[in-house]
Scaffold this motif. Sequence first.
Motif, PDB file in Angstrom:
ATOM      1  N   LYS B 307       0.822  -1.215   0.000  1.00 20.72           N
ATOM      2  CA  LYS B 307       0.000   0.000   0.000  1.00 20.72           C
ATOM      3  C   LYS B 307       0.854   1.263   0.000  1.00 20.72           C
ATOM      4  O   LYS B 307       0.366   2.332  -0.357  1.00 20.72           O
ATOM      5  CB  LYS B 307      -0.927   0.004   1.229  1.00 20.72           C
ATOM      6  N   TRP B 326      -1.098 -14.696   6.287  1.00 21.57           N
ATOM      7  CA  TRP B 326      -2.058 -13.642   6.615  1.00 21.57           C
ATOM      8  C   TRP B 326      -3.092 -14.196   7.571  1.00 21.57           C
ATOM      9  O   TRP B 326      -3.112 -15.402   7.847  1.00 21.57           O
ATOM     10  CB  TRP B 326      -2.746 -13.127   5.335  1.00 21.57           C
ATOM     11  N   ALA B 327      -3.912 -13.296   8.125  1.00 21.12           N
ATOM     12  CA  ALA B 327      -5.103 -13.655   8.914  1.00 21.12           C
ATOM     13  C   ALA B 327      -4.820 -14.350  10.234  1.00 21.12           C
ATOM     14  O   ALA B 327      -5.739 -14.846  10.862  1.00 21.12           O
ATOM     15  CB  ALA B 327      -6.089 -14.497   8.090  1.00 21.12           C
ATOM     16  N   TYR B 330      -5.245  -9.619  13.768  1.00 23.80           N
ATOM     17  CA  TYR B 330      -6.036  -8.646  13.036  1.00 23.80           C
ATOM     18  C   TYR B 330      -5.187  -7.772  12.122  1.00 23.80           C
ATOM     19  O   TYR B 330      -5.585  -7.443  11.006  1.00 23.80           O
ATOM     20  CB  TYR B 330      -6.883  -7.768  13.979  1.00 23.80           C
ATOM     21  N   ILE B 333      -4.804  -8.772   8.398  1.00 21.96           N
ATOM     22  CA  ILE B 333      -6.010  -9.128   7.651  1.00 21.96           C
ATOM     23  C   ILE B 333      -5.892  -8.717   6.179  1.00 21.96           C
ATOM     24  O   ILE B 333      -6.489  -9.324   5.301  1.00 21.96           O
ATOM     25  CB  ILE B 333      -7.257  -8.499   8.333  1.00 21.96           C
ATOM     26  N   ASP B 334      -5.107  -7.686   5.895  1.00 16.82           N
ATOM     27  CA  ASP B 334      -4.940  -7.240   4.507  1.00 16.82           C
ATOM     28  C   ASP B 334      -3.658  -7.787   3.873  1.00 16.82           C
ATOM     29  O   ASP B 334      -3.214  -7.272   2.841  1.00 16.82           O
ATOM     30  CB  ASP B 334      -4.953  -5.706   4.427  1.00 16.82           C
ATOM     31  N   GLY B 335      -3.057  -8.784   4.490  1.00 18.29           N
ATOM     32  CA  GLY B 335      -1.893  -9.418   3.872  1.00 18.29           C
ATOM     33  C   GLY B 335      -2.309 -10.118   2.588  1.00 18.29           C
ATOM     34  O   GLY B 335      -3.332 -10.799   2.559  1.00 18.29           O
ATOM     35  N   ILE B 336      -1.557  -9.904   1.527  1.00 20.48           N
ATOM     36  CA  ILE B 336      -1.894 -10.558   0.250  1.00 20.48           C
ATOM     37  C   ILE B 336      -0.637 -11.192  -0.336  1.00 20.48           C
ATOM     38  O   ILE B 336       0.470 -10.680  -0.133  1.00 20.48           O
ATOM     39  CB  ILE B 336      -2.513  -9.561  -0.774  1.00 20.48           C
TER      40      ILE B 336
END
Lengths: 436, 497
Positions: B307, B326-327, B330, B333-336
């Motif tokens: 980002k 990820w996950a 909290y 949560i936006d780990g991709i």
Amino acid sequence: MNRYRVALIATGLLLAASLSAESFAIVGATLHPIGGPDIPNGVLIVDGERIRQLGATLALDPAMKRIDATGGHVYPGFIQPHSTLGLIEIGAVRGTVDTTETGTVNANLRAETAFNADSQLLLPAMAGGVLTAHVAATGGVYNGGSALMKLRGWNWQDMTLRSGVGFFLTYPRITKPDSPFSRQSDEDFSKEKDAALRALKETWLAADAYRKARQAAAQGAGPKVEIDSVLEAFTPALSGSVAVFLRAESRPQIAAALDWAKEAKISRLVLVSGPDAAHFAARLARENVAVILDGVLALPTRAWDSYDSVYAAAAQLHAAGVRLAIGDGDDPSNARNLPFHAAMAAAFGLPPEAALRAITLSVAEILGVDSELGSLAPAKRATFFVATGDPLDIRTKIERVWVDGEEIDLKADRQWQLYERYDHRPKPGSYAAHGH
Amino acid sequence: VIRQGSGNHRFAAPLVALVCCGLAGQASGADPSAWADPVPAAPKVLLVRGATIWTSASAGILENSDLLVRDGKIAAIGPALEAPTGAVLIDARGKHVTPGIIDAHSHTAITGNVNESTNIVTAEVRIADVLDAEDINLYRELAGGLTAANVLHGSANAIGGQNAVIKLRWGVPADQLVFKEAPAGIKFALGENPKQSNFQGQQGQGQRPGPRRYPQTRMGIEQAIRERFLAAQDYRRAWEEQRKNPKSSRVPPKRDLQLEALVEILDGKRLVHAHSYRADEILMLLRLADEFGFRVATFQHVLEGYKVADEIAAHGSGASSFSDWWAYKYEVIDGIPYNGTILWRRGVVTTFNSDSDELARRLNLEAAKAVRYGGVPEAEALKFVTINSAKQLGIDSRVGSLEAGKDADFVVWSGHPLSTLSVCEQTWIDGRKYFDRAADLANRAALDEERRQLIEKVRQAKKKKDDDKSKAKPEDRDKEPHPPSSTVSTSGVEGAR
């Protein structure tokens, strides 16, 4: 009015049925049915939720919708053989964790009832080719009944392919875990272990006695017995109509668990275990105990185990003739990595066909759902994916996914959307500091 | 005693010790050098022949090429090199050779806890003081092609301890593991871990009760770091004045090991490796570093790095990420899994790390995920675990690529290094073969036999002790205040094959 409404509903149902009963054919791809030879440039016909037919040359109705997958490879969806997908969202946020009930005897729990149909973890799993999951709770000695879930649907009821697939129990630890973080004294451990073993054995016997007493009462041969929802849940396991899934990891635990299962006359047994199961390969094959090897990408158990002991365990079990499924060590947020557990087993001696089978058809067989899933075959569920190549290779990309004949929009995956959004982020301007 | 290769000496050693103590001299045959594997020999000249060589340098991937090593350094790479007299030859036809894998984020070979978790700033503690050269994970990682690692302090503190970059020279004492030429570094941590969101101070199930520590917010983390850097500036000024006027009548400043480490950061002599997840905290540290005039060497984990990739690139930081985790809490949560790809596209020196003794054994396959998610070219993807890691750690003039003059740290793979079906066959560091799969396999039967014999000895010793005891008079037994428990740990015996 009423009649009108019925007619409307009927029309709606018909519409829904005709929509979901859409037929289409996948053409141009290599089909990998599993349990049969590959079909280059094959045709796969789907009717509604099911596969109608597949072959090298099939006559196609010119009106039938065709999906050109030239150069692609079609595989049946991977099946997580042992997972908490849907029961857990974020491990560190307790309110999102529904895996572990308190208490020792939880046999009456039904995993599907807590399955979060809109879990954010499901789409990434599907984007990785994992389209079905066998979900089970983990708390206590008797953990509860498991369920086979498809990962697409409107709610858990809609997504439950089979309820009560297995009767799960965790065999108590026999040796104190050698962990630097454990603050438990030897005495406390020993007490806890004895209590758990007692609960295991006594509850099984009590449930058997309960079952017999209820039968006798039903036949008028004995006094009335009040219904007990927990003991009632043992009945399918006691009668052998449902397989018992026994979680045991260390060698002494496995040995004791197998002995107990024999003593308890468990006829359909599946061992959910780690690399130590390979030490029992001959016995497991002889006693027809299936194994879910739960995680290949894991460290050896002991410092003196050979460095590849976990990688090679699957090959050893397979060579001994054990019926084998491969799991991912229950890593729900990365359920998509299941094929890479199988792949590592293949790198260390498991034939690649067997590795692929251990996350597809063999899982379906062990779960007793091989008439429904696990391979590309007529009448089975149209649950499959198209990949650019061998799905055991990380570099392969999974391009399109179908669950019960419905194509999944992989671009709806939040991970993909974040990627698209930030990949197109314009260059930022310079930062104007606002001084302190 | 068999020592080489198998990596299993840690089993033998405690048992040897046990036998020695238990039998008081009866085990005179035990070899005390079993405590350490010998360091493998370094051939004067070594020629690896006929391989596909992934240089991780401008030469790219060279088919059917040779790698010449002289005195532990790479001498030449190219097709059909002439074999110097006396050269040790390795037939690598059909195989692939890559630079040794470098893990940019590891906690391997640390004795005890990786966290000095008492204070929000613990810049004075040093990982190099607690390296465990006998950690079996070193050997397991070698077996996955790993040759160097950035061994970091944990993430319990906004400013944590000083890291140690090591080479995985299995068998040497701890001080020789250290990569001496690597610049000094330090761990920073932002977000949930230093603010203890998931640990102390909460009374939930599975959470340890304990006192709450300041800070408990990301705002507090920023201020905690700022306060210490202000103190470090003062400290530096005080010492500068002291050095300028050593004869002044002022009391000289008291030496402060914590502030010394921070002054080294301000002076650009200590690399900051900052554990971080969210874009907000990444930006915060970038701006704070700009303000105090230092560069953040790497953001670690940096799951939302995608980002703010341009900001990270502009500052000149590296990004060392998980490929696809990820996950698990909290803030991730936006780990991709496309994080590495976006960072790489925007010009950030990007790596995939392990943070795990398990994952560190297959970082080549983590690199393959940069191909899977977003299509990074294969040679570039391999750099995520080779030269890019070396750049982030400031050791790229020595390791990370296969080029003449660099250390002979390389791996021989059975096939394509990004393929799940390939296996690491040999791992070389400084021109010495620290891992050889063939030797490992060949030694296993002998090791099993040695283990069996040792266990038998211990069993006999215990039996003799028990027999002696039962022969003793009952009143003597009563006098014994603490009846000895079993001399063999249960875990030791049950695990033996």
